[in-house]
Motif scaffolding. Structure first.
Motif, mmCIF file in Angstrom:
data_model
loop_
_atom_site.group_PDB
_atom_site.id
_atom_site.type_symbol
_atom_site.label_atom_id
_atom_site.label_comp_id
_atom_site.label_asym_id
_atom_site.label_seq_id
_atom_site.Cartn_x
_atom_site.Cartn_y
_atom_site.Cartn_z
ATOM 1 N N SER A 150 89.339 -8.898 -28.801
ATOM 2 C CA SER A 150 88.572 -9.927 -27.966
ATOM 3 C C SER A 150 88.636 -9.762 -26.599
ATOM 4 N N ASN A 151 88.642 -8.669 -26.127
ATOM 5 C CA ASN A 151 88.886 -8.469 -24.713
ATOM 6 C C ASN A 151 87.724 -7.324 -24.117
ATOM 7 N N TRP A 152 87.116 -7.692 -23.373
ATOM 8 C CA TRP A 152 85.982 -6.869 -22.850
ATOM 9 C C TRP A 152 86.540 -5.817 -21.783
ATOM 10 N N GLY A 153 87.606 -5.990 -21.229
ATOM 11 C CA GLY A 153 88.312 -5.415 -20.270
ATOM 12 C C GLY A 153 88.735 -3.938 -21.120
ATOM 13 N N ILE A 154 89.711 -3.987 -22.156
ATOM 14 C CA ILE A 154 90.037 -3.188 -22.976
ATOM 15 C C ILE A 154 89.060 -2.526 -23.308
ATOM 16 N N MET A 155 87.770 -2.889 -24.017
ATOM 17 C CA MET A 155 86.753 -2.400 -24.449
ATOM 18 C C MET A 155 85.919 -1.399 -23.486
ATOM 19 N N ILE A 156 85.829 -1.998 -22.439
ATOM 20 C CA ILE A 156 84.821 -0.889 -21.205
ATOM 21 C C ILE A 156 85.835 -0.039 -20.900
ATOM 22 N N LEU A 157 87.291 -0.259 -20.432
ATOM 23 C CA LEU A 157 88.164 0.865 -20.004
ATOM 24 C C LEU A 157 88.182 1.998 -20.929
ATOM 25 N N GLY A 158 88.431 1.610 -22.219
ATOM 26 C CA GLY A 158 88.663 2.641 -23.211
ATOM 27 C C GLY A 158 87.382 3.239 -23.526
ATOM 28 N N THR A 159 86.252 2.550 -23.437
ATOM 29 C CA THR A 159 85.008 3.483 -24.000
ATOM 30 C C THR A 159 84.601 4.378 -22.709
ATOM 31 N N VAL A 160 84.882 3.814 -21.359
ATOM 32 C CA VAL A 160 84.321 4.767 -20.461
ATOM 33 C C VAL A 160 85.485 5.869 -20.118
#
Ligand SMILES: C[S@@+](CC[C@H](N)C(=O)[O-])C[C@H]1O[C@@H](n2cnc3c(N)ncnc32)[C@H](O)[C@@H]1O
Length: 207
Positions: free
Chosen positions: A143-153
């Motif tokens: 439930s964390n968009w920071g982790i999602m965006i960083l990991g995905t990018v």
């Protein structure tokens, strides 16, 4: 309660995949005869490892990423648990199948063989498919968009820079054998989705 379950699943996922990687990294001692784009690959692989493994662990153990938290409905996080576990399943299956041919970078070993059985019969890049599934579902799970965006990018940069290089390296090494394999298999989407799904239920039957 759900928060704890999601965090624990993610923590075990990161620990499990690190153990699998360490196991296969130490297994193949044969000489590396080609190491494509060594420095770039080293940097990108390390960044991907940090973004996909170290950050989720930090998130679990500290409040560092609290500012990026989102309040997702429970059903989305429950769905993310299943998607994440599916990603881990593909990741493990691909490692077991590739066995000692696996390397974290783009390398060819002295006795390198082209793997075309098991999950590799349907997909040429099951590990990369698993990584896409894991980086995307991880953000929902935690439930964390920071982790999602960083990991995905970070993963997207490595994936798009690597995929063409990997295919041309394998094509150079295995020639016609690789071209024939390429015709019969999918890259990230299985050549025959129904047979692929049946295979996933009983992978040992089509080893
Ligand atoms: C990180 S692994 C990723 C493998 C594959 N792209 C995947 O997603 O499952 C990269 C290494 O696997 C090796 N490799 C990739 N596909 C292979 C195959 N079908 N047979 C043997 N080695 C392979 C390459 O030599 C490279 O060093």
């Amino acid at each position: 309660m759900l928060e704890k379950i999601c965090n624990t699943i993610c923590l075990f996922g990161v620990i499990g995949s690190s153990i699998i990687r360490a196991k296969y990294r130490n297994k193949n001692k044969s000489q590396v005869v080609r190491d494509t784009l060594k420095t770039r690959e080293l940097i990108l692989s390390s960044l991907t490892l940090i973004a996909t493994s170290a950050l989720p662990v930090f998130h679990n153990l500290t409040n560092l990423f609290q500012a990026f938290s989102i309040n997702l409905p429970a059903f989305i996080r429950i769905l993310a648990i299943f998607v994440y576990l599916f990603g881990q399943y593909l990741f493990v299956l691909a490692h077991i199948t590739l066995g000692t041919m696996w390397a974290p970078r783009l390398t060819i070993r002295k006795d390198h063989k082209l793997i075309r059985h098991g999950i590799y019969r349907y997909l040429r890049h099951p590990m990369y498919l698993a990584t896409w599934i894991l980086v995307l579902s991880q953000g929902f799970l935690l439930s964390n968009w920071g982790i999602m965006i960083l990991g995905t990018v970070v993963w997207a940069i490595q994936y798009f820079l690597r995929i063409g290089e990997e295919e041309s390296m394998l094509q150079q090494e295995f020639g016609r054998e690789y071209l024939a394999y390429k015709e019969k298999s999918g890259s990230l989407i299985p050549s025959d989705p129904f047979k692929f799904l049946a295979f996933l239920v009983q992978p040992w039957k089509d080893w």
